[in-house]
Design a protein around this motif. Sequence first.
Motif, PDB file in Angstrom:
ATOM      1  N   ALA A 101      47.525  24.620  32.303  1.00  0.00           N
ATOM      2  CA  ALA A 101      48.676  25.484  32.028  1.00  0.00           C
ATOM      3  C   ALA A 101      48.411  26.344  30.797  1.00  0.00           C
ATOM      4  O   ALA A 101      48.708  27.550  30.801  1.00  0.00           O
ATOM      5  CB  ALA A 101      49.933  24.641  31.836  1.00  0.00           C
TER       6      ALA A 101
ATOM      7  N   ILE B 236      53.763  29.823  36.098  1.00  0.00           N
ATOM      8  CA  ILE B 236      53.141  28.496  36.021  1.00  0.00           C
ATOM      9  C   ILE B 236      54.106  27.457  36.557  1.00  0.00           C
ATOM     10  O   ILE B 236      53.724  26.574  37.332  1.00  0.00           O
ATOM     11  CB  ILE B 236      52.709  28.178  34.581  1.00  0.00           C
ATOM     12  CG1 ILE B 236      51.574  29.116  34.149  1.00  0.00           C
ATOM     13  CG2 ILE B 236      52.292  26.713  34.447  1.00  0.00           C
ATOM     14  CD1 ILE B 236      51.250  29.065  32.673  1.00  0.00           C
ATOM     15  N   ALA B 237      55.363  27.561  36.157  1.00  0.00           N
ATOM     16  CA  ALA B 237      56.378  26.618  36.630  1.00  0.00           C
ATOM     17  C   ALA B 237      56.491  26.645  38.144  1.00  0.00           C
ATOM     18  O   ALA B 237      56.576  25.593  38.788  1.00  0.00           O
ATOM     19  CB  ALA B 237      57.730  26.943  35.994  1.00  0.00           C
TER      20      ALA B 237
ATOM     21  N   TRP C 280      57.597  22.965  38.409  1.00  0.00           N
ATOM     22  CA  TRP C 280      58.243  22.529  37.188  1.00  0.00           C
ATOM     23  C   TRP C 280      59.388  23.486  36.887  1.00  0.00           C
ATOM     24  O   TRP C 280      59.502  24.540  37.492  1.00  0.00           O
ATOM     25  CB  TRP C 280      57.287  22.596  35.990  1.00  0.00           C
ATOM     26  CG  TRP C 280      56.083  21.730  36.041  1.00  0.00           C
ATOM     27  CD1 TRP C 280      55.942  20.537  36.677  1.00  0.00           C
ATOM     28  CD2 TRP C 280      54.831  21.977  35.398  1.00  0.00           C
ATOM     29  NE1 TRP C 280      54.687  20.030  36.460  1.00  0.00           N
ATOM     30  CE2 TRP C 280      53.983  20.896  35.681  1.00  0.00           C
ATOM     31  CE3 TRP C 280      54.340  23.011  34.597  1.00  0.00           C
ATOM     32  CZ2 TRP C 280      52.679  20.803  35.199  1.00  0.00           C
ATOM     33  CZ3 TRP C 280      53.047  22.927  34.116  1.00  0.00           C
ATOM     34  CH2 TRP C 280      52.233  21.835  34.417  1.00  0.00           C
TER      35      TRP C 280
ATOM     36  N   ALA D  81      57.336  23.989  31.732  1.00  0.00           N
ATOM     37  CA  ALA D  81      56.061  24.712  31.735  1.00  0.00           C
ATOM     38  C   ALA D  81      55.710  25.170  30.322  1.00  0.00           C
ATOM     39  O   ALA D  81      54.550  25.065  29.903  1.00  0.00           O
ATOM     40  CB  ALA D  81      56.125  25.905  32.682  1.00  0.00           C
TER      41      ALA D  81
END
Length: 121
Positions: free
Chosen positions: A70, A87-88, A93, A98
């Motif tokens: 990440a 990214i989440a 997430w 994140a």
Amino acid sequence: MAEHAPRRNEPRLRPAPLLFEPAEATADPEHFFDLESMDDPRALLSRATELTQAFRAAADRALEYQAIAAAQLADPRRFDRLTAAAIAERAEWTEDYAKKMVEFGQNLMRGVEAKGPSELG
């Protein structure tokens, strides 16, 4: 989440190996690392404890690798960097989690004694 994951300056415990099970065994929903076939409760407790520790260690280690990935994906020096929201979405997430994982990963990559994402801000 585990209480404490060893860091780079602490030796890692070597838990019982996690062996891959044959396809025939995994097809049986009652089969789990041959624990169901153990008759001696002492041996069962011992092996189940070994597996529990191995799974916890594996989960802690995998979490650290997630955090490093990440942080690398969010690195502003990358031309293809991702936002915390992206990214989440990839990791399933929340965006806040994140952000914490990015911070955790940055700390790990710097070699700083890092707190897990659940302990950050």
